[in-house]
Design a protein around this motif. Structure first.
Motif, PDB file in Angstrom:
ATOM      1  N   ASN A  56       0.826  -1.212   0.000  1.00 34.56           N
ATOM      2  CA  ASN A  56       0.000   0.000   0.000  1.00 34.56           C
ATOM      3  C   ASN A  56       0.856   1.255   0.000  1.00 34.56           C
ATOM      4  OD1 ASN A  56      -2.421  -1.354  -0.098  1.00 34.56           O
ATOM      5  ND2 ASN A  56      -2.772  -1.293   2.119  1.00 34.56           N
ATOM      6  N   ALA A  57       1.919   1.251   0.782  1.00 29.69           N
ATOM      7  CA  ALA A  57       2.813   2.412   0.821  1.00 29.69           C
ATOM      8  C   ALA A  57       3.545   2.588  -0.504  1.00 29.69           C
ATOM      9  CB  ALA A  57       3.819   2.259   1.961  1.00 29.69           C
ATOM     10  N   VAL A  58       3.929   1.491  -1.113  1.00 24.80           N
ATOM     11  CA  VAL A  58       4.658   1.539  -2.386  1.00 24.80           C
ATOM     12  C   VAL A  58       3.773   2.123  -3.498  1.00 24.80           C
ATOM     13  CG1 VAL A  58       5.647   0.080  -4.206  1.00 24.80           C
ATOM     14  CG2 VAL A  58       6.233  -0.329  -1.805  1.00 24.80           C
ATOM     15  N   LEU A  59       2.488   1.791  -3.485  1.00 28.79           N
ATOM     16  CA  LEU A  59       1.575   2.221  -4.547  1.00 28.79           C
ATOM     17  C   LEU A  59       0.753   3.457  -4.177  1.00 28.79           C
ATOM     18  CD1 LEU A  59       0.137  -1.223  -5.738  1.00 28.79           C
ATOM     19  CD2 LEU A  59       2.028   0.061  -6.727  1.00 28.79           C
ATOM     20  N   LYS A  60       1.014   4.048  -3.010  1.00 28.20           N
ATOM     21  CA  LYS A  60       0.144   5.106  -2.496  1.00 28.20           C
ATOM     22  C   LYS A  60      -0.013   6.274  -3.464  1.00 28.20           C
ATOM     23  CE  LYS A  60      -0.733   7.988   1.565  1.00 28.20           C
ATOM     24  NZ  LYS A  60      -1.112   9.187   0.783  1.00 28.20           N
ATOM     25  N   THR A  61       1.059   6.755  -4.041  1.00 23.33           N
ATOM     26  CA  THR A  61       0.978   7.897  -4.961  1.00 23.33           C
ATOM     27  C   THR A  61       0.094   7.577  -6.151  1.00 23.33           C
ATOM     28  OG1 THR A  61       3.168   8.658  -4.311  1.00 23.33           O
ATOM     29  CG2 THR A  61       2.302   9.492  -6.388  1.00 23.33           C
ATOM     30  N   PHE A  62       0.199   6.357  -6.638  1.00 19.04           N
ATOM     31  CA  PHE A  62      -0.662   5.941  -7.749  1.00 19.04           C
ATOM     32  C   PHE A  62      -2.111   5.858  -7.313  1.00 19.04           C
ATOM     33  CE2 PHE A  62      -2.863   2.465  -9.959  1.00 19.04           C
ATOM     34  CZ  PHE A  62      -2.848   2.960 -11.253  1.00 19.04           C
ATOM     35  N   MET A  63      -2.362   5.171  -6.215  1.00 18.11           N
ATOM     36  CA  MET A  63      -3.742   4.949  -5.771  1.00 18.11           C
ATOM     37  C   MET A  63      -4.427   6.252  -5.374  1.00 18.11           C
ATOM     38  SD  MET A  63      -4.432   1.876  -6.326  1.00 18.11           S
ATOM     39  CE  MET A  63      -3.740   0.229  -6.516  1.00 18.11           C
ATOM     40  N   ASP A  64      -3.665   7.206  -4.866  1.00 22.85           N
ATOM     41  CA  ASP A  64      -4.257   8.498  -4.495  1.00 22.85           C
ATOM     42  C   ASP A  64      -4.791   9.259  -5.702  1.00 22.85           C
ATOM     43  OD1 ASP A  64      -3.764   8.087  -1.845  1.00 22.85           O
ATOM     44  OD2 ASP A  64      -2.025   9.407  -1.709  1.00 22.85           O
ATOM     45  N   LYS A  65      -4.210   9.018  -6.875  1.00 25.61           N
ATOM     46  CA  LYS A  65      -4.577   9.769  -8.072  1.00 25.61           C
ATOM     47  C   LYS A  65      -5.407   8.955  -9.064  1.00 25.61           C
ATOM     48  CE  LYS A  65      -0.511  12.756  -7.706  1.00 25.61           C
ATOM     49  NZ  LYS A  65      -1.310  13.912  -7.271  1.00 25.61           N
ATOM     50  N   ALA A  66      -5.380   7.631  -8.950  1.00 24.21           N
ATOM     51  CA  ALA A  66      -6.123   6.763  -9.867  1.00 24.21           C
ATOM     52  C   ALA A  66      -7.579   6.641  -9.416  1.00 24.21           C
ATOM     53  CB  ALA A  66      -5.480   5.381  -9.920  1.00 24.21           C
ATOM     54  N   PRO A  67      -8.478   6.272 -10.325  1.00 29.00           N
ATOM     55  CA  PRO A  67      -9.848   5.969  -9.901  1.00 29.00           C
ATOM     56  C   PRO A  67      -9.854   4.752  -8.989  1.00 29.00           C
ATOM     57  CG  PRO A  67      -9.493   5.310 -12.176  1.00 29.00           C
ATOM     58  CD  PRO A  67      -8.275   6.082 -11.773  1.00 29.00           C
ATOM     59  N   ALA A  68     -10.914   4.589  -8.223  1.00 30.43           N
ATOM     60  CA  ALA A  68     -11.015   3.439  -7.324  1.00 30.43           C
ATOM     61  C   ALA A  68     -11.029   2.144  -8.134  1.00 30.43           C
ATOM     62  CB  ALA A  68     -12.287   3.546  -6.483  1.00 30.43           C
ATOM     63  N   SER A  69     -10.273   1.156  -7.687  1.00 29.75           N
ATOM     64  CA  SER A  69     -10.217  -0.110  -8.419  1.00 29.75           C
ATOM     65  C   SER A  69     -11.497  -0.908  -8.206  1.00 29.75           C
ATOM     66  CB  SER A  69      -9.014  -0.940  -7.963  1.00 29.75           C
ATOM     67  OG  SER A  69      -9.153  -1.320  -6.614  1.00 29.75           O
ATOM     68  N   SER A  70     -11.906  -1.606  -9.250  1.00 31.28           N
ATOM     69  CA  SER A  70     -13.103  -2.438  -9.174  1.00 31.28           C
ATOM     70  C   SER A  70     -12.777  -3.843  -8.691  1.00 31.28           C
ATOM     71  CB  SER A  70     -13.788  -2.500 -10.537  1.00 31.28           C
ATOM     72  OG  SER A  70     -12.877  -2.956 -11.533  1.00 31.28           O
ATOM     73  N   LYS A  71     -11.565  -4.295  -8.948  1.00 23.08           N
ATOM     74  CA  LYS A  71     -11.096  -5.598  -8.481  1.00 23.08           C
ATOM     75  C   LYS A  71      -9.614  -5.490  -8.183  1.00 23.08           C
ATOM     76  CE  LYS A  71     -14.296  -8.541 -11.113  1.00 23.08           C
ATOM     77  NZ  LYS A  71     -14.381  -9.621 -12.139  1.00 23.08           N
ATOM     78  N   GLN A  72      -9.156  -6.281  -7.235  1.00 24.14           N
ATOM     79  CA  GLN A  72      -7.728  -6.312  -6.960  1.00 24.14           C
ATOM     80  C   GLN A  72      -7.334  -7.689  -6.450  1.00 24.14           C
ATOM     81  OE1 GLN A  72      -7.642  -3.176  -3.871  1.00 24.14           O
ATOM     82  NE2 GLN A  72      -6.848  -4.736  -2.488  1.00 24.14           N
ATOM     83  N   THR A  73      -6.120  -8.080  -6.755  1.00 20.78           N
ATOM     84  CA  THR A  73      -5.578  -9.343  -6.264  1.00 20.78           C
ATOM     85  C   THR A  73      -4.142  -9.100  -5.863  1.00 20.78           C
ATOM     86  OG1 THR A  73      -6.950 -10.490  -7.907  1.00 20.78           O
ATOM     87  CG2 THR A  73      -5.273 -11.775  -6.770  1.00 20.78           C
ATOM     88  N   ILE A  74      -3.781  -9.517  -4.674  1.00 22.03           N
ATOM     89  CA  ILE A  74      -2.432  -9.346  -4.148  1.00 22.03           C
ATOM     90  C   ILE A  74      -1.967 -10.702  -3.642  1.00 22.03           C
ATOM     91  CG2 ILE A  74      -0.998  -8.197  -2.416  1.00 22.03           C
ATOM     92  CD1 ILE A  74      -3.108  -5.924  -2.445  1.00 22.03           C
ATOM     93  N   MET A  75      -0.812 -11.127  -4.096  1.00 23.36           N
ATOM     94  CA  MET A  75      -0.327 -12.450  -3.722  1.00 23.36           C
ATOM     95  C   MET A  75       1.159 -12.393  -3.383  1.00 23.36           C
ATOM     96  SD  MET A  75      -0.414 -16.012  -5.902  1.00 23.36           S
ATOM     97  CE  MET A  75      -2.195 -16.040  -5.958  1.00 23.36           C
ATOM     98  N   GLU A  76       1.490 -12.741  -2.155  1.00 21.77           N
ATOM     99  CA  GLU A  76       2.885 -12.830  -1.716  1.00 21.77           C
ATOM    100  C   GLU A  76       3.327 -14.290  -1.784  1.00 21.77           C
ATOM    101  OE1 GLU A  76       5.322 -12.481   2.446  1.00 21.77           O
ATOM    102  OE2 GLU A  76       3.920 -10.844   2.005  1.00 21.77           O
TER     103      GLU A  76
END
Length: 516
Positions: free
Chosen positions: A316-336
């Motif tokens: 979340n911290a890594v992508l924060k600048t992007f997510m703050d300016k992008a439209p809200a995502s409709s789907k997301q998948t995160i896999m470690e």
């Protein structure tokens, strides 16, 4: 994460891979090849009267027109647009057999081209014209890991998935390269080699520390920082069949024993422009540990995917600048996952599959008839009017423009951009991202082909009008582009190297480095 979400992530990654696909130092290894190298002695084949006789001298397996293997091999390439007809295929298992093929090409004045994965966007791995000898390097898959030096020496016939598996097995290390499993390491490394680990570790060309090459006089040379350093400089970004046939590489390797996080986000179809703007703003300052690609298509497809070399808790911290300016995502998948599971997923296999599937035994990759273009953009990227024109042109274009991929290359933290452009032939060191545009059609549908090519050219011109240059990525080779787009300020030095190593232009194709 639910089973359905995992399955969707795997599907999304495989679709991305298909988009790219169909678009697209150790003594052990040295002895295993070097003791089979023959001297470049023209008297050895003085009596060879024709191609069949000449190639038979080295006892390599061959396939000529009329042989069943010939047609299978000729059509097993990604792009079916040209369907070139080589004079013969040679399947060497030793460097001596590669030397013999080069000798025959020179003696009989026949073109010659190496082939690794067969993924050239313009079918240059078939010679780029009819009548060439094609040297299929797929038997060259020896590997030797030098842990102390942090390097690996590999044959140039490896495909990416088997190479990643082999490196994981010997030391949980890797080389930075693309995600698609069947791409050959030879052309990939010699033309750049971008992937989801490249902003941290560089492109694959940057990681070449040594190469062994068969030259135009059928001799074998080694190029490294001490011996033939100018040749190594040329091979790192411009080495695909302009100077000789590379038979093995030594690469720097990188530790990937820590967890890796793969992510994917979908965004509203009507918000492509906002997503693109957010992507390029974020990319300028993104940390080196993250690399990502934005997918867009004429129907409103709008998604981001990539890898973060770190735990999912930090994403979340890594992508924060992007997510703050992008439209809200409709789907997301995160896999470690661990690295090799990440490779399985990105290669289109189940995360629970036995990693041995990455050896690609009995695996057939897809083929298609297509045209692709690319354009490299500098920071800060497209202005607002440029983004608007780009998206409106994309949406108004042919519905069979399959996709656009906006791949993050640069930014202030990217290792790619920290290397001076004159340090090797890969000159694109001030790039923020690469835009790849791809369209395809049925083999014999000439009218659809004309419509699609017209649309993709219009889209390219729309973007080009808002850029400061006309750079393009050589691994997405486009025969419409001038060499200056691929080599820029390094082109003249490359011509000098061409004169030195291949003054008779033995190794050539429609966009090879010229002799002039």
């Amino acid at each position: 994460m639910s089973v359905m979400e995992v399955q969707r992530m795997q599907s999304d990654i495989w679709i991305r891979c298909l988009r790219v696909l169909i678009l697209l130092g150790s003594s052990h290894l040295q002895s295993s090849y070097a003791d089979r190298i023959l001297p470049a002695d023209s008297r050895r084949l003085a009596g060879a009267g024709n191609l069949t006789t000449c190639l038979a001298t080295a006892k390599a397996r061959t396939a000529f027109p009329g042989d069943p293997e010939y047609e299978r091999t000729r059509t097993y390439v990604f792009n079916h647009r040209y369907q070139y007809a080589p004079a013969a295929f040679v399947f060497p298992t030793t460097v001596a057999q590669v030397q013999n093929a080069v000798f025959c090409a020179v003696k009989l004045r026949i073109g010659i081209a190496p082939r690794g994965g067969g993924h050239s966007f313009e079918d240059y791995s078939l010679g780029g014209r009819d009548g060439a000898i094609v040297v299929d390097m797929t038997a060259f898959t020896d590997i030797s890991y030098n842990k102390a030096a942090g390097t690996v020496t590999v044959g140039s016939g490896f495909r990416l998935a088997p190479l990643k598996l082999a490196l994981w097995n010997v030391g949980k290390v890797t080389v930075p390269c693309g995600t698609c499993p069947t791409i050959g390491v030879g052309g990939h490394a010699l033309g750049g080699g971008w992937g989801f680990k490249s902003r941290k570790f560089g492109i694959l060309s940057d990681n070449i520390v040594e190469a062994q090459m068969v030259t135009a006089n059928a001799s074998v040379v080694t190029a490294n920082a001490i011996e033939n350093a100018d040749l190594l400089w040329a091979l790192k970004g411009a080495g695909a069949n302009s100077f000789g046939i590379v038979t093995q590489f030594t690469f720097t390797v990188h530790d990937v024993s820590a967890p890796i996080t793969h992510f994917s986000y979908d965004f509203p179809q009507s918000r492509q422009a906002e997503t693109l703007k957010a992507f390029q703003i974020w990319g300028q300052g993104a940390v080196a540990e993250v690399t990502a690609s934005l997918y867009l298509d004429p129907s409103g497809g709008n998604s981001l995917s990539g890898d973060y070399l770190g735990p999912s808790t930090d994403l979340n911290a890594v992508l924060k600048t992007f997510m703050d300016k992008a439209p809200a995502s409709s789907k997301q998948t995160i896999m470690e996952t661990d690295f090799i599971t990440n490779v399985l997923i990105e290669s289109g296999f189940s995360q629970d599959a036995n990693p041995s599937v990455l050896n690609l035994q009995n695996y057939t990759y897809p083929t298609v008839t297509f045209k692709a273009k690319s354009i490299l953009l500098h920071a800060p990227g497209l202005c607002d009017d440029g983004i608007k024109t780009f998206i409106s042109t994309l949406q108004a274009g042919s519905s069979t423009i399959g996709y656009v991929l906006v791949d993050l290359f640069g930014g202030s933290a990217s290792v790619i951009n920290q290397i001076p452009p004159e340090d090797c032939a890969w000159v694109h060191r001030n790039t923020l991202f690469n835009i790849q545009m791809f369209t395809s059609w049925q083999n014999n549908n000439i009218s659809q082909a004309h419509k699609d090519i017209t649309s993709i050219n219009k889209l390219w011109r729309a973007v080009r009008a808002y850029t400061s240059g006309s750079e393009a990525y050589q691994n997405y080779i486009d025969r419409d582009m001038p060499l200056s787009a691929y080599y820029g300020s390094n082109l003249e030095r490359l011509i000098t190297e061409k004169k030195k190593w291949d003054s008779q232009n033995v190794f050539h194709f429609p966009q090879s480095i010229p002799v002039r």
